[in-house]
Write a protein that holds these residues in place. Structure first.
Motif, PDB file in Angstrom:
ATOM      1  N   GLY A 807       0.830  -1.203   0.000  1.00 15.75           N
ATOM      2  CA  GLY A 807       0.000   0.000   0.000  1.00 15.75           C
ATOM      3  C   GLY A 807       0.860   1.246   0.000  1.00 15.75           C
ATOM      4  N   MET A 808       1.940   1.172   0.768  1.00 17.39           N
ATOM      5  CA  MET A 808       2.780   2.348   0.851  1.00 17.39           C
ATOM      6  C   MET A 808       3.788   2.433  -0.292  1.00 17.39           C
ATOM      7  N   ILE A 809       4.032   1.310  -0.946  1.00 19.98           N
ATOM      8  CA  ILE A 809       4.964   1.343  -2.076  1.00 19.98           C
ATOM      9  C   ILE A 809       4.293   2.008  -3.275  1.00 19.98           C
ATOM     10  N   GLY A 810       3.039   1.667  -3.488  1.00 18.85           N
ATOM     11  CA  GLY A 810       2.367   2.164  -4.682  1.00 18.85           C
ATOM     12  C   GLY A 810       1.816   3.571  -4.565  1.00 18.85           C
ATOM     13  N   SER A 811       1.470   4.001  -3.349  1.00 26.27           N
ATOM     14  CA  SER A 811       0.673   5.225  -3.252  1.00 26.27           C
ATOM     15  C   SER A 811       1.423   6.538  -3.527  1.00 26.27           C
ATOM     16  N   PRO A 812       2.653   6.722  -3.059  1.00 21.02           N
ATOM     17  CA  PRO A 812       3.269   8.036  -3.330  1.00 21.02           C
ATOM     18  C   PRO A 812       3.367   8.349  -4.824  1.00 21.02           C
ATOM     19  N   ALA A 813       3.654   7.341  -5.626  1.00 18.02           N
ATOM     20  CA  ALA A 813       3.748   7.606  -7.064  1.00 18.02           C
ATOM     21  C   ALA A 813       2.379   7.948  -7.635  1.00 18.02           C
ATOM     22  N   ALA A 814       1.358   7.168  -7.276  1.00 19.96           N
ATOM     23  CA  ALA A 814       0.030   7.444  -7.824  1.00 19.96           C
ATOM     24  C   ALA A 814      -0.422   8.849  -7.425  1.00 19.96           C
ATOM     25  N   LEU A 815      -0.165   9.219  -6.185  1.00 18.69           N
ATOM     26  CA  LEU A 815      -0.623  10.525  -5.698  1.00 18.69           C
ATOM     27  C   LEU A 815       0.138  11.671  -6.357  1.00 18.69           C
ATOM     28  N   THR A 816       1.458  11.546  -6.422  1.00 18.83           N
ATOM     29  CA  THR A 816       2.215  12.653  -7.022  1.00 18.83           C
ATOM     30  C   THR A 816       1.957  12.716  -8.529  1.00 18.83           C
ATOM     31  N   ASN A 817       1.739  11.577  -9.148  1.00 17.01           N
ATOM     32  CA  ASN A 817       1.389  11.588 -10.568  1.00 17.01           C
ATOM     33  C   ASN A 817       0.050  12.287 -10.786  1.00 17.01           C
ATOM     34  N   ALA A 818      -0.872  12.049  -9.876  1.00 14.94           N
ATOM     35  CA  ALA A 818      -2.181  12.693 -10.004  1.00 14.94           C
ATOM     36  C   ALA A 818      -2.049  14.209  -9.831  1.00 14.94           C
ATOM     37  N   VAL A 819      -1.205  14.618  -8.894  1.00 20.78           N
ATOM     38  CA  VAL A 819      -1.015  16.058  -8.700  1.00 20.78           C
ATOM     39  C   VAL A 819      -0.417  16.672  -9.964  1.00 20.78           C
ATOM     40  N   GLU A 820       0.565  15.998 -10.534  1.00 22.57           N
ATOM     41  CA  GLU A 820       1.142  16.556 -11.764  1.00 22.57           C
ATOM     42  C   GLU A 820       0.101  16.607 -12.881  1.00 22.57           C
ATOM     43  N   ASP A 821      -0.706  15.562 -12.956  1.00 29.90           N
ATOM     44  CA  ASP A 821      -1.743  15.547 -13.986  1.00 29.90           C
ATOM     45  C   ASP A 821      -2.683  16.748 -13.817  1.00 29.90           C
ATOM     46  N   ALA A 822      -2.993  17.062 -12.557  1.00 23.67           N
ATOM     47  CA  ALA A 822      -3.904  18.187 -12.299  1.00 23.67           C
ATOM     48  C   ALA A 822      -3.274  19.523 -12.681  1.00 23.67           C
ATOM     49  N   LEU A 823      -1.960  19.605 -12.530  1.00 20.65           N
ATOM     50  CA  LEU A 823      -1.280  20.890 -12.754  1.00 20.65           C
ATOM     51  C   LEU A 823      -0.557  20.948 -14.099  1.00 20.65           C
ATOM     52  N   ALA A 824      -0.641  19.875 -14.866  1.00 21.06           N
ATOM     53  CA  ALA A 824       0.190  19.767 -16.070  1.00 21.06           C
ATOM     54  C   ALA A 824      -0.065  20.907 -17.051  1.00 21.06           C
ATOM     55  N   HIS A 825      -1.320  21.343 -17.153  1.00 22.17           N
ATOM     56  CA  HIS A 825      -1.627  22.411 -18.123  1.00 22.17           C
ATOM     57  C   HIS A 825      -0.952  23.723 -17.742  1.00 22.17           C
ATOM     58  N   LEU A 826      -0.452  23.795 -16.500  1.00 23.10           N
ATOM     59  CA  LEU A 826       0.295  24.991 -16.080  1.00 23.10           C
ATOM     60  C   LEU A 826       1.794  24.796 -16.289  1.00 23.10           C
ATOM     61  N   GLY A 827       2.150  23.672 -16.877  1.00 21.95           N
ATOM     62  CA  GLY A 827       3.568  23.401 -17.131  1.00 21.95           C
ATOM     63  C   GLY A 827       4.317  22.909 -15.895  1.00 21.95           C
ATOM     64  N   VAL A 828       3.596  22.346 -14.940  1.00 27.39           N
ATOM     65  CA  VAL A 828       4.225  21.922 -13.685  1.00 27.39           C
ATOM     66  C   VAL A 828       4.773  20.502 -13.795  1.00 27.39           C
ATOM     67  N   ARG A 829       5.970  20.312 -13.300  1.00 33.77           N
ATOM     68  CA  ARG A 829       6.531  18.974 -13.183  1.00 33.77           C
ATOM     69  C   ARG A 829       6.822  18.712 -11.707  1.00 33.77           C
ATOM     70  N   ILE A 830       6.377  17.597 -11.204  1.00 36.10           N
ATOM     71  CA  ILE A 830       6.563  17.279  -9.781  1.00 36.10           C
ATOM     72  C   ILE A 830       7.838  16.461  -9.617  1.00 36.10           C
ATOM     73  N   THR A 831       8.789  17.000  -8.884  1.00 35.25           N
ATOM     74  CA  THR A 831      10.035  16.273  -8.672  1.00 35.25           C
ATOM     75  C   THR A 831      10.296  16.002  -7.195  1.00 35.25           C
TER      76      THR A 831
END
Ligand SMILES: Cc1cc2nc3c(=O)[nH]c(=O)nc-3n(C[C@H](O)[C@H](O)[C@H](O)COP(=O)(O)OP(=O)(O)OC[C@H]3O[C@@H](n4cnc5c(N)ncnc54)[C@H](O)[C@@H]3O)c2cc1C
Lengths: 850, 290
Positions: A807-831
């Protein structure tokens, strides 16, 4: 008569056996224990991140009524041994250190003195009266400072502040990179956060005339026992030598024979790697040899009444942190042995937050070689880990770096891969195992795949599907060695996740929400995990380690006809008392309440190096139970065949009654069999079934997580309207328990990404010492988690894979990917992995970066 | 995290309580204990004497008087939250109370305790500032009134003398055509606010804004009112445009202090966002009452 229960428990959500005890307050935690004459300990800790200790004056504290003793660093050094490195890995230097700081403190919270008093209140009063003069030293608060030329060096014998370095290549990395249409690079950072179980650490050293019992909230009783024996058996070497030459001669002989057998059995596995690690260590610190020799002699010669028997009972969570014996544990035992008195220490929350252990502070630079059509070709990773001041015992960052190296490519068809890793020291708390300690391989890879997809104009799921091994390509091997067998179903979990996620509907909702200042995002992540892994998994991480992974387990037919399952697993929330009983009951054809799971006491359980960790409970504990119980069943049937004068092959067990198939009226109970065995002339040993289970074909657990986020662009607050997990852990022993494990892990991932941070300032002052500063999400912040199970069919008998960590292995990536997806149109990259509201608004360009 | 030793006093009368405060050097009042006890457990606060006012029922009251609602020293948050007098006579206080911790905390913690504690991230000091509450300090020497603007002096610091008890707080009776809202952002449900706003707005006969109070908490060592933004609203037609303009002024003026949970820039920005949201909510609430 009821239908047979045999075979009916595994696979059903049987209610947890533990719950009645725990929920009615009848659990027995360290905090509940009281023994005759028990004193209490508290530690004086450093307020400085880095300083020399010029002087300690404990006179006033010593005079306080109720204070029994105060032991400071120098005295502690005289009555203990340093923690000698056990896992010596090539490229790793492990500094030697003692339970208490001696002349230098290296982190905020470094223990300087242990105060033993009649109550914890008095002990804490005394701490306030101890005067310490410090001379502050320059601090190393982060990786940049640690590696800066001229930076303060924390351990004089290290190479600067670099404690570990390793490098490995798989395939022709240069050629593959040269052949690619493009190379995409990014650097990712994950922050320190920590396990924070409900129950902090704690131990009670109980001194009795016959033995010393070390009660401890420990994930691994045997490991703790031997680490403590090594740390506290500090008689003068000469005494030990005399003992071994005289009365203890047999011990030496027995040890010699045992060691020889161990090495002979494993000579193919052991060897090269261990030697290199040993040489690296001794080259950095030649005194290692002297201390190892002394520890070895002392432990062998030790009066066994002073070697602790470790007893662990109910544990209020651990998530890895209680798999590491603490310096406090060693100090506590040494004090109890010195004073010949029982002493208890319960870590308080501030201590646990400050020094209990922290995890995952890593920076990873990643390069992906890829063709324009999305074909992944090569992967290069350069990782630096911040392991804090004192290395965790008995293993830490370097061990997890090995798992990361092996797992980094995931289940994708890379042609070449290289990994460099280094661990640096800083003036911060130790780096410990935390639920999937290697999880950043998944975070970084899955985060990077989204970056790559975006650059190529592909959808993240398309890129994954195109490059992931499908079942038709199995079995195959990962570039890094381990076999991907036919049950490796990562791609199937992704396909199912795509199906349930409803991406098209989501995209429509996303466009609409933007009009109201709400940015929606969706993120996928897919991982596989070696729990327990295929037979060639452990050796790919650390050559020779596979041989040490076996799981011992014994089942016993007790005199009253019940069955005991005696396991070296150390449950701390995983529900072993239920799941192992389910497996045993099915094998034996008895009801659950006829089976009792026994654990935690080194006097009762078989030796294991590992206890519970690495999601081994289901696969290793479950598998060992299955085969041990089956062995016991055979023995019971042998006896019953004699008693019933029947053919062994005609017998069956129904509801605990043994009878000839089709003739249930004439039967023998387990109790009757036990009685015959017990009263048989000459032998009173009960019937048992034992195994050293090697994991059989093992296998992978895999899952895809899909996170949906909703960002309020005015405030930077993120909510998670939906969260989906599609997982395949093979046969589910107890679906409700599997789901509980998955949910808990996802919750901790949500905590890591949005809430939890073990913050230090630029001078390494710790800033998150209360739960008002270190934010753990509550039930209000955790979304409903929708779980889908895939169960790839197999005829493997113990087809259980671990679910403790995923549960903890998979979730940080899914969550940060979702945040980037939400902000992608603003040119945001989550690092970065930690995304509190301030950071979200900074990234979105709403506010200026701090 | 065990408390140091202290002497515990449980006076039976207010006079006795004041006598202990007068005679002992390092005495602190223990009201609901929701702030004091954790500080003592962490040994951040180490008073030698605790004066437990928990039995002084005479201090447990909410009264409507000529021009104010009076709340006594032992009135719990929950009692005020449930009080019809507070809801009608001091709606800004009513709006704030639901944000104070969790209900369990509110059943122990007191309104006066929260004010005397003066945590800059707490809701009630801002409410007191926004409404112009009056504090009644009592000691063996007598009683004095302290206006809200003078009461809060710094981080956890008030105008109370060590020998004084905050005996009562008075919230001016609420005008008719006025609205109240408390809006805040906290990281987790029940946490102290990252930034919060106690907003009051009243309309004159023409329906334009006759007065506004914007008191922010969680932005520094004290709750603060932003006069520039309040004044900008005067005589304006209530609505999104005026509220947003006030929000922009707040963001530019407030100069919040950042920490690990929110940077200064973040808090400045959020203060503006909350201004817009809080004013709208306060304006909407006017209709509820008239
Ligand atoms: C988990 C948690 C969450 C919380 N969240 C919030 C929140 O979101 N917002 C918020 O505002 N508060 C919050 N609080 C604090 C709570 O509101 C307290 O009730 C309040 O701050 C103090 O009130 P008390 O009666 O408990 O005072 P105590 O803790 O008893 O006393 C606090 C201080 O005030 C002094 N004092 C108390 N009464 C008087 C008096 N009559 N005269 C003079 N001095 C006095 C005491 O001597 C002490 O110094 C939270 C508390 C907890 C435990």
């Amino acid at each position: 008569m009821r239908e047979s229960l045999a075979g009916s428990f595994v696979g059903t959500s049987v209610k947890r056996v533990e719950d009645e005890r725990l929920l009615t307050g009848a659990g027995s935690y360290i905090g509940d224990l009281k023994v005759e004459g028990m004193a209490h300990a508290a530690f004086l800790r450093s307020p400085y991140a880095h300083a020399t200790i010029e002087r300690i004056n404990a006179a006033a504290a010593q005079r306080l009524p109720g204070v029994i003793d105060i032991i400071t660093g120098e005295e502690m050094q005289a009555i203990t041994n340093p923690f000698v490195p056990l896992g010596m890995i090539d490229g790793l230097y492990t500094p030697l250190f003692w339970p208490l700081a001696i002349d230098r403190v290296r982190m905020v919270g470094d223990p300087i003195a242990i105060v033993i008093a009649e109550s914890r209140y008095i002990a804490e009063d005394a701490i306030q009266l101890i005067e310490v003069d410090y001379e502050p030293l320059p601090t190393v608060a982060n990786m940049a400072e640690a590696t800066r030329a001229g930076a303060e060096q924390i351990w004089p014998r290290a190479d600067g502040n670099v404690m570990f370095r390793t490098e490995a290549d798989y395939g022709d990395v240069d050629a593959v990179f040269a052949s690619a249409d493009r190379v995409i690079s990014e650097t990712f950072e994950s922050h320190r956060h920590s396990n924070q179980p409900m129950e902090t650490r704690g131990s009670l050293a109980e001194v009795t005339p016959d033995e010393v019992i070390f009660h401890s909230a420990a994930q691994n009783s045997h490991g703790l026992r031997w680490v403590l024996a090594m740390a506290t058996s500090s008689e003068p070497v000469l005494d030990s030598v005399k003992e071994l030459a005289g009365p203890g001669r047999d011990k030496l002989k027995a040890f010699g024979a045992g060691a020889k057998a161990f090495i002979t059995e494993r000579k193919d596995d052991l060897g090269d790697a261990d030697n290199k690690g040993f040489i690296h260590q001794v080259r950095h610190d030649p005194t290692t040899l002297k201390h190892l020799g002394k520890v070895f002699m002392n432990v062998l010669a030790q009066d066994e009444r002073r070697r602790p028997r470790v007893v662990a009972d109910d544990i209020g969570g651990a998530f890895g942190v209680k798999g590491h014996p603490g310096r406090e544990d060693a100090a506590l035992l040494a004090a109890a042995l010195k004073l010949n008195r029982s002493i208890k220490w319960i870590e308080d929350r501030n201590e646990h937050l400050t020094v209990g252990g922290m995890a995952r502070e890593e920076t990873l630079s990643v390069q992906v070689a890829v063709n324009d059509d999305g074909e992944l070709l090569g992967l290069k990773v350069d990782m630096t880990m911040d392991q804090g001041a004192y290395p965790a015992v008995p293993f830490g960052a370097a061990t997890f770096a090995g798992i990361m190296r092996v797992m980094m490519p995931g289940t994708y068809r890379f042609k070449a891969y290289s990994m460099k890793a280094a661990a640096i020291a800083s003036n911060k708390a130790k780096y410990v195992a935390y639920r999937g300690p290697w999880a950043n391989e998944t975070w970084v890879r899955e985060r990077m795949l989204d970056v790559v997809a975006r650059e190529l104009g592909l959808s993240p799921t398309e890129l994954r599907l195109r490059n992931m091994y499908g079942v038709d390509e199995l079995p195959t091997k990962m570039l890094t060695g381990p076999t991907l067998d036919v049950r490796m179903s990562a791609k199937a979990t992704l396909e199912k996740a795509i199906e349930v996620a409803g991406i098209d509907d989501f995209r429509a909702a996303q466009a609409k929400a933007r009009e109201n200042g709400h940015l929606l995002g969706i993120g996928f992540s897919t991982y596989h995990e070696g729990a327990p892994g295929p037979p060639d998994y452990a050796d790919a991480i650390l050559p020779g380690s596979g041989a040490m992974m076996a799981e011992p387990l014994t089942t016993v037919l007790e005199a009253d006809g019940t069955v005991s399952v005696i396991t070296a697993q150390m449950p701390h929330g995983q529900s072993h008392e239920t799941t192992l009983a389910q497996v045993a009951a099915d094998q034996l054809g008895v009801a659950m309440d006829q089976v009792r799971v026994i654990f935690g006491d080194t006097a009762k359980t078989d030796f294991s190096l590992l206890g519970t960790g690495g999601s081994r409970g289901g696969p290793m504990g479950g598998g060992a139970t299955l085969f041990a119980a089956r062995g016991l069943r055979d023995r019971i049937l042998d006896e019953a065949a004699d008693m019933l004068e029947a053919n062994r092959g005609d017998l069956e067990i129904t509801d605990g009654a043994i009878h000839v198939a089709g003739v249930p009226s004439i039967s023998k109970s387990f109790a009757e069999v036990a009685e015959v065995v017990r009263t048989r002339p000459g032998s009173t040993e009960p019937l048992t079934g034992s195994v050293e289970y090697d994991g059989g074909p093992g296998g992978w657990v895999q899952a895809t997580h899909v996170a949906f986020v909703d960002i309020d662009i005015e405030t930077g607050f993120v909510t998670i309207p939906r969260y989906v997990v599609v997982e395949d852990c093979g046969e589910l022993i107890n679906p409700a328990i599997v789901e509980g494990q998955v949910r808990g892990g996802v919750a901790q991932g949500v905590g890591a990404v949005f809430y939890e941070k073990s913050a230090y300032d630029d001078d390494a002052n710790f800033q998150a010492g209360t739960f008002m500063d270190y934010l753990i999400p509550t039930a209000m912040e955790i979304p409903d988690i929708e779980i889908h199970h895939l169960e790839t069919p197999s005829d493997i008998e113990a087809n259980f894979r671990g679910v403790g960590e995923g549960g903890m292995i998979g979730s940080p990536a899914a969550l940060t990917n979702a945040v980037e997806d939400a902000l992608a149109h603003l040119g945001v990259r989550i690092t970065e992995q930690h995304l509190p509201p301030t950071r979200i608004l900074e990234l979105a360009g709403v506010i200026a970066p701090a | 995290m065990k408390m140091p030793t202290f002497t515990y006093h449980r006076p039976a009368t207010v006079a006795e309580a004041l006598a202990v405060l007068a005679s002992e050097d390092d005495a602190k009042i223990l009201a609901g204990g929701q702030s004091l006890i954790p500080l003592m457990a962490m040994r951040i606060g180490q008073p030698e004497h605790l004066v437990d006012i928990g039995r002084l029922d005479e201090l447990d009251y909410i009264e409507r008087r000529d021009d104010h609602i009076a709340v006594g020293a032992l009135t719990r948050h929950a009692a005020a939250e449930d009080s019809a007098l507070v809801q009608t006579g001091a709606p800004l206080l009513a709006a704030a109370l639901g944000h104070v911790g969790h209900r369990a905390i509110r059943t122990r913690g007191t309104v006066c305790g929260s004010l005397a504690h003066a945590d800059p991230a707490a809701e009630l000091p801002a409410v007191a500032l926004a409404t112009g509450a009056t504090f009644i300090a009592r000691s063996t020497a007598g009683e004095r009134e302290i206006p809200a603007a003078d009461f809060f002096q710094g981080y956890l610091d008030t105008a109370l003398e060590p020998n004084e008890m905050l005996a009562e707080v008075r919230f001016p009776l609420w005008p008719d055509r006025a609205g109240a809202a408390v809006v805040e952002l906290s990281r987790r449900h029940g946490d102290y606010a990252l930034v919060g706003l106690a907003a009051a707005i009243d309309l004159d006969d023409a329906g334009t804004i006759g007065g506004a109070a914007l008191a922010f908490f969680g932005v520094g060592s004290l709750a603060v009112r932003i006069a520039e933004a309040e004044e900008s609203l005067l005589d304006k037609t209530p609505g999104a445009e005026a509220f947003a303009a006030a929000g922009r002024i707040v963001t530019e003026t407030i100069d919040a202090v950042g920490d690990n949970h929110g940077s200064a820039a973040y808090r400045n920005h959020i203060a503006g966002v909350l201004t817009t949201r809080g004013l709208a909510e306060a304006f909407d609430s006017i209709g509820d009452r008239v």
